[in-house]
Design a protein around this motif. Structure first.
Motif, PDB file in Angstrom:
ATOM      1  N   ALA A 151       0.830  -1.212   0.000  1.00  0.00           N
ATOM      2  CA  ALA A 151       0.000   0.000   0.000  1.00  0.00           C
ATOM      3  C   ALA A 151       0.857   1.251   0.000  1.00  0.00           C
ATOM      4  N   ILE A 152       1.839   1.296   0.878  1.00  0.00           N
ATOM      5  CA  ILE A 152       2.670   2.494   1.013  1.00  0.00           C
ATOM      6  C   ILE A 152       3.517   2.720  -0.239  1.00  0.00           C
ATOM      7  N   SER A 153       4.064   1.657  -0.795  1.00  0.00           N
ATOM      8  CA  SER A 153       4.972   1.798  -1.940  1.00  0.00           C
ATOM      9  C   SER A 153       4.260   2.284  -3.193  1.00  0.00           C
ATOM     10  N   ARG A 154       2.957   2.057  -3.297  1.00  0.00           N
ATOM     11  CA  ARG A 154       2.234   2.462  -4.509  1.00  0.00           C
ATOM     12  C   ARG A 154       1.841   3.937  -4.525  1.00  0.00           C
ATOM     13  N   LEU A 155       2.256   4.660  -3.502  1.00  0.00           N
ATOM     14  CA  LEU A 155       2.088   6.111  -3.541  1.00  0.00           C
ATOM     15  C   LEU A 155       3.210   6.772  -4.336  1.00  0.00           C
ATOM     16  N   ALA A 156       4.388   6.154  -4.356  1.00  0.00           N
ATOM     17  CA  ALA A 156       5.550   6.741  -5.028  1.00  0.00           C
ATOM     18  C   ALA A 156       5.295   7.057  -6.503  1.00  0.00           C
ATOM     19  N   PRO A 157       4.740   6.120  -7.301  1.00  0.00           N
ATOM     20  CA  PRO A 157       4.517   6.457  -8.715  1.00  0.00           C
ATOM     21  C   PRO A 157       3.512   7.587  -8.917  1.00  0.00           C
ATOM     22  N   LEU A 158       2.556   7.734  -8.005  1.00  0.00           N
ATOM     23  CA  LEU A 158       1.586   8.815  -8.132  1.00  0.00           C
ATOM     24  C   LEU A 158       2.273  10.173  -7.967  1.00  0.00           C
ATOM     25  N   LEU A 159       3.196  10.257  -7.032  1.00  0.00           N
ATOM     26  CA  LEU A 159       3.929  11.503  -6.833  1.00  0.00           C
ATOM     27  C   LEU A 159       4.824  11.805  -8.033  1.00  0.00           C
ATOM     28  N   LEU A 160       5.441  10.771  -8.589  1.00  0.00           N
ATOM     29  CA  LEU A 160       6.292  10.970  -9.767  1.00  0.00           C
ATOM     30  C   LEU A 160       5.484  11.451 -10.958  1.00  0.00           C
ATOM     31  N   MET A 161       4.241  10.967 -11.086  1.00  0.00           N
ATOM     32  CA  MET A 161       3.387  11.397 -12.195  1.00  0.00           C
ATOM     33  C   MET A 161       3.054  12.879 -12.102  1.00  0.00           C
ATOM     34  N   ILE A 162       2.950  13.377 -10.881  1.00  0.00           N
ATOM     35  CA  ILE A 162       2.645  14.789 -10.687  1.00  0.00           C
ATOM     36  C   ILE A 162       3.872  15.660 -10.912  1.00  0.00           C
ATOM     37  N   ALA A 212       8.013   4.868   6.353  1.00  0.00           N
ATOM     38  CA  ALA A 212       7.210   5.107   5.151  1.00  0.00           C
ATOM     39  C   ALA A 212       7.524   6.469   4.553  1.00  0.00           C
ATOM     40  N   LEU A 213       7.567   7.484   5.396  1.00  0.00           N
ATOM     41  CA  LEU A 213       7.865   8.841   4.920  1.00  0.00           C
ATOM     42  C   LEU A 213       9.254   8.902   4.305  1.00  0.00           C
ATOM     43  N   THR A 214      10.213   8.263   4.959  1.00  0.00           N
ATOM     44  CA  THR A 214      11.587   8.258   4.462  1.00  0.00           C
ATOM     45  C   THR A 214      11.684   7.542   3.124  1.00  0.00           C
ATOM     46  N   ALA A 215      11.010   6.395   3.006  1.00  0.00           N
ATOM     47  CA  ALA A 215      11.072   5.617   1.775  1.00  0.00           C
ATOM     48  C   ALA A 215      10.485   6.391   0.604  1.00  0.00           C
ATOM     49  N   ILE A 216       9.319   6.989   0.809  1.00  0.00           N
ATOM     50  CA  ILE A 216       8.650   7.704  -0.279  1.00  0.00           C
ATOM     51  C   ILE A 216       9.468   8.919  -0.711  1.00  0.00           C
ATOM     52  N   ILE A 217       9.947   9.701   0.254  1.00  0.00           N
ATOM     53  CA  ILE A 217      10.741  10.892  -0.077  1.00  0.00           C
ATOM     54  C   ILE A 217      12.036  10.498  -0.771  1.00  0.00           C
ATOM     55  N   THR A 218      12.675   9.436  -0.273  1.00  0.00           N
ATOM     56  CA  THR A 218      13.943   8.983  -0.862  1.00  0.00           C
ATOM     57  C   THR A 218      13.768   8.587  -2.320  1.00  0.00           C
ATOM     58  N   ILE A 219      12.746   7.798  -2.604  1.00  0.00           N
ATOM     59  CA  ILE A 219      12.544   7.330  -3.978  1.00  0.00           C
ATOM     60  C   ILE A 219      12.121   8.463  -4.897  1.00  0.00           C
ATOM     61  N   VAL A 220      11.236   9.323  -4.426  1.00  0.00           N
ATOM     62  CA  VAL A 220      10.785  10.436  -5.267  1.00  0.00           C
ATOM     63  C   VAL A 220      11.952  11.362  -5.597  1.00  0.00           C
ATOM     64  N   LEU A 221      12.800  11.645  -4.610  1.00  0.00           N
ATOM     65  CA  LEU A 221      13.921  12.553  -4.851  1.00  0.00           C
ATOM     66  C   LEU A 221      15.042  11.894  -5.655  1.00  0.00           C
ATOM     67  N   CYS A 246      10.743   1.495  -3.690  1.00  0.00           N
ATOM     68  CA  CYS A 246      10.111   2.001  -2.466  1.00  0.00           C
ATOM     69  C   CYS A 246       9.871   0.868  -1.468  1.00  0.00           C
ATOM     70  N   GLU A 247       9.476  -0.291  -1.965  1.00  0.00           N
ATOM     71  CA  GLU A 247       9.287  -1.442  -1.089  1.00  0.00           C
ATOM     72  C   GLU A 247      10.585  -1.808  -0.381  1.00  0.00           C
ATOM     73  N   LEU A 248      11.669  -1.814  -1.132  1.00  0.00           N
ATOM     74  CA  LEU A 248      12.962  -2.209  -0.541  1.00  0.00           C
ATOM     75  C   LEU A 248      13.424  -1.202   0.491  1.00  0.00           C
ATOM     76  N   VAL A 249      13.317   0.087   0.191  1.00  0.00           N
ATOM     77  CA  VAL A 249      13.734   1.106   1.153  1.00  0.00           C
ATOM     78  C   VAL A 249      12.849   1.060   2.404  1.00  0.00           C
ATOM     79  N   LEU A 250      11.557   0.833   2.204  1.00  0.00           N
ATOM     80  CA  LEU A 250      10.644   0.732   3.337  1.00  0.00           C
ATOM     81  C   LEU A 250      10.989  -0.467   4.218  1.00  0.00           C
ATOM     82  N   LEU A 251      11.262  -1.602   3.588  1.00  0.00           N
ATOM     83  CA  LEU A 251      11.628  -2.787   4.360  1.00  0.00           C
ATOM     84  C   LEU A 251      12.948  -2.586   5.087  1.00  0.00           C
ATOM     85  N   LEU A 252      13.876  -1.866   4.480  1.00  0.00           N
ATOM     86  CA  LEU A 252      15.133  -1.546   5.172  1.00  0.00           C
ATOM     87  C   LEU A 252      14.857  -0.710   6.420  1.00  0.00           C
TER      88      LEU A 252
END
Length: 254
Positions: A151-162, A212-221, A246-252
């Motif tokens: 669920a958390i990892s699938r937010l990353a592509p939405l942010l990239l699309m924007i 979750a916040l760290t993973a999403i920000i890391t991947i988007v940036l 994003c899944e891998l960073v979140l699991l880390l």
């Protein structure tokens, strides 16, 4: 149909369209397909991820009655690849092949459209799946990690699309419908839903919201910035790769 029911019916169709787009689960409702509906279905990607996570967590709990955690995790990953058609993993392989083997934007996009997998893509898939299995086995609550990560990892592509422009050929791309006209209001709903998931399950997995916040920000940036430099924007395959990363960073983090 009464006018007041149309928005509910429209969102119900968008939800099922998101399921059909991201998984092999048959759509159980009639879809009045349109590009607008496809655009709007993106909002439900995190929710579809949570539903997938529920399947993974339930399957793990059942398998764990008979086998070791490692065997159970590997079997759940096999189920994941089947139920999603390796959708995001395919994007990862194509993206890494293209970015590793192309020296111009045109060549990278050409390689990305090639259905064949190369050395870069093969190595990336093996390492990503192996690392994901190892991280899941190492978490303090495997079933919970399986539940929330999709669920958390699938937010990353939405942010990239924007944030990034769409750079591939829209007439030949599967991601065209979800890449154009994605509403910022619907993105906000997805962000709030994902934040709620992270906060609620932080009660059982302390620090999840921060991971979750760290993973999403890391991947988007990092991934988003890399795509901007190498391609000038994103492609459908790159969005799929962002989910895996994003899944891998979140699991880390957890």
């Amino acid at each position: 149909m009464p006018p007041e029911k149309k928005p509910i019916s429209h969102e119900w169709q968008a939800f099922w369209l998101a399921i059909g787009f991201l998984t092999r689960i048959p759509m159980l409702v009639r879809i009045d397909y349109s590009q607008k509906l496809m655009n709007q279905c993106s909002m439900y990607f995190p929710l579809v991820g949570l539903l997938l996570g529920a399947l993974y967590a339930g399957l793990f709990a059942l398998l764990n009655l008979a086998w070791s955690p490692l065997i159970c995790v590997l079997l759940v990953l096999c189920f994941h690849l089947f139920i999603t058609g390796a959708f995001h993993e395919d994007g990862l392989a194509d993206s890494v092949d293209a970015l590793g083997g192309g020296y111009t934007v045109e060549k990278r996009l050409e390689i990305m459209k090639d259905s064949r997998i190369g050395t870069y893509g093969t190595v990336a898939l093996v390492m990503a799946l192996g690392l994901k299995a190892a991280l899941l086995v190492d978490t303090q609550s495997i079933w919970l990690a399986l539940l929330v990560t999709p669920a958390i990892s699938r937010l990353a592509p939405l942010l990239l699309m924007i944030l990034l422009p769409y750079v591939t050929d829209p007439d030949k791309s599967k991601s065209k419908p979800v890449a154009e006209g994605f509403s910022r209001k619907r993105l906000l709903v997805s962000c709030l839903f994902t934040a709620l998931v992270a906060l609620i399950f932080s009660l059982w997995l302390p620090g999840l919201w921060l991971a979750a916040l760290t993973a999403i920000i890391t991947i988007v940036l990092l991934w988003g910035g890399y795509l901007q430099r190498q391609l000038g924007g994103y492609t459908g395959d790159a969005l799929g790769a962002s989910v895996v990363f994003c899944e891998l960073v979140l699991l880390l983090g957890i």
